[in-house]
Scaffold this active site. Structure first.
Site, mmCIF file in Angstrom:
data_model
loop_
_atom_site.group_PDB
_atom_site.id
_atom_site.type_symbol
_atom_site.label_atom_id
_atom_site.label_comp_id
_atom_site.label_asym_id
_atom_site.label_seq_id
_atom_site.Cartn_x
_atom_site.Cartn_y
_atom_site.Cartn_z
ATOM 1 N N HIS A 14 -3.193 4.568 -0.321
ATOM 2 C CA HIS A 14 -3.002 5.348 1.140
ATOM 3 C C HIS A 14 -3.371 6.707 0.555
ATOM 4 C CE1 HIS A 14 0.968 7.582 0.228
ATOM 5 N NE2 HIS A 14 0.523 7.211 -0.921
ATOM 6 N N CYS A 33 -3.339 13.733 -3.301
ATOM 7 C CA CYS A 33 -2.785 12.701 -2.521
ATOM 8 C C CYS A 33 -3.831 12.703 -1.352
ATOM 9 C CB CYS A 33 -1.532 12.667 -2.025
ATOM 10 S SG CYS A 33 -0.207 12.424 -3.263
ATOM 11 N N HIS A 39 -5.657 6.675 -2.845
ATOM 12 C CA HIS A 39 -4.900 6.595 -4.100
ATOM 13 C C HIS A 39 -3.811 5.480 -4.098
ATOM 14 C CE1 HIS A 39 -2.122 9.221 -2.204
ATOM 15 N NE2 HIS A 39 -1.115 8.944 -3.033
ATOM 16 N N HIS A 41 -0.217 3.032 -5.448
ATOM 17 C CA HIS A 41 1.110 3.005 -5.819
ATOM 18 C C HIS A 41 1.690 1.772 -6.109
ATOM 19 C CE1 HIS A 41 1.870 7.477 -4.974
ATOM 20 N NE2 HIS A 41 1.483 7.191 -4.082
ATOM 21 N N ASP A 79 0.705 -5.697 0.406
ATOM 22 C CA ASP A 79 0.584 -5.669 -1.151
ATOM 23 C C ASP A 79 -1.173 -5.900 -1.259
ATOM 24 O OD1 ASP A 79 0.846 -6.244 -3.731
ATOM 25 O OD2 ASP A 79 0.814 -8.178 -3.743
ATOM 26 N N HIS A 80 -1.536 -4.927 -2.196
ATOM 27 C CA HIS A 80 -2.882 -4.684 -2.265
ATOM 28 C C HIS A 80 -3.666 -4.402 -1.012
ATOM 29 C CE1 HIS A 80 -1.852 -6.448 -6.126
ATOM 30 N NE2 HIS A 80 -2.895 -6.055 -6.566
ATOM 31 N N GLU A 126 8.334 5.049 -4.865
ATOM 32 C CA GLU A 126 7.064 5.376 -4.932
ATOM 33 C C GLU A 126 6.578 5.686 -6.404
ATOM 34 O OE1 GLU A 126 4.085 7.511 -1.712
ATOM 35 O OE2 GLU A 126 5.048 8.992 -2.916
#
Length: 136
Positions: A14, A33, A39, A41, A79-80, A126
């Protein structure tokens, strides 16, 4: 009332950004960020539900069934993926961990109620140093 927590893991990218601000202000407020290339997590999601113990099963809820709901509703969607671009339930929202946890709650609430329990808490980890807890 008994509480049960299911934990799932997923990865997502995000960018924290406010379109009403200049790039300089975004970098000042959000730091790394605000990276224009995003970037990521490695999220850890804890979903806690509550209810009474079923006499016949001894369960509050079937943990496998709860896991399937979380995987189908949240993990498969996020996811991903890029939360700013790819995740439908995050469209039009700032992708802070706080907003993400609230959106996860909103996505899960009705599905969880269908299996006879109530949402209690969404805990979204996170980073090892930052996590959010949302109680609806």
């Amino acid at each position: 009332m008994v509480f049960i927590t299911r934990v799932e893991h997923f990865n997502a990218a995000h960018q924290l950004w406010n379109n009403e601000w200049s790039p300089e202000k975004n970098k000042e407020v959000f730091g790394k960020c605000a990276n224009v290339n995003y970037h990521g997590h490695n999220y850890e999601l804890h979903v806690t539900v509550k209810g009474e113990v079923n006499y016949d099963t001894g369960f509050v809820v079937n943990a496998k069934e709860l896991g399937t709901i979380i995987k189908d509703t949240i993990v498969e969607e996020a996811d991903h993926k890029n939360l700013n671009v790819d995740v439908e339930f995050m469209k039009g929202k700032k992708t802070s961990a706080e907003n993400f946890a609230i959106a996860i709650w909103d996505e899960l609430k009705s599905e969880v109620e269908k299996i006879g329990v109530q949402m209690h808490c969404v805990k979204l980890v996170e980073t090892p140093k930052i996590y959010i807890e949302y109680y609806g």
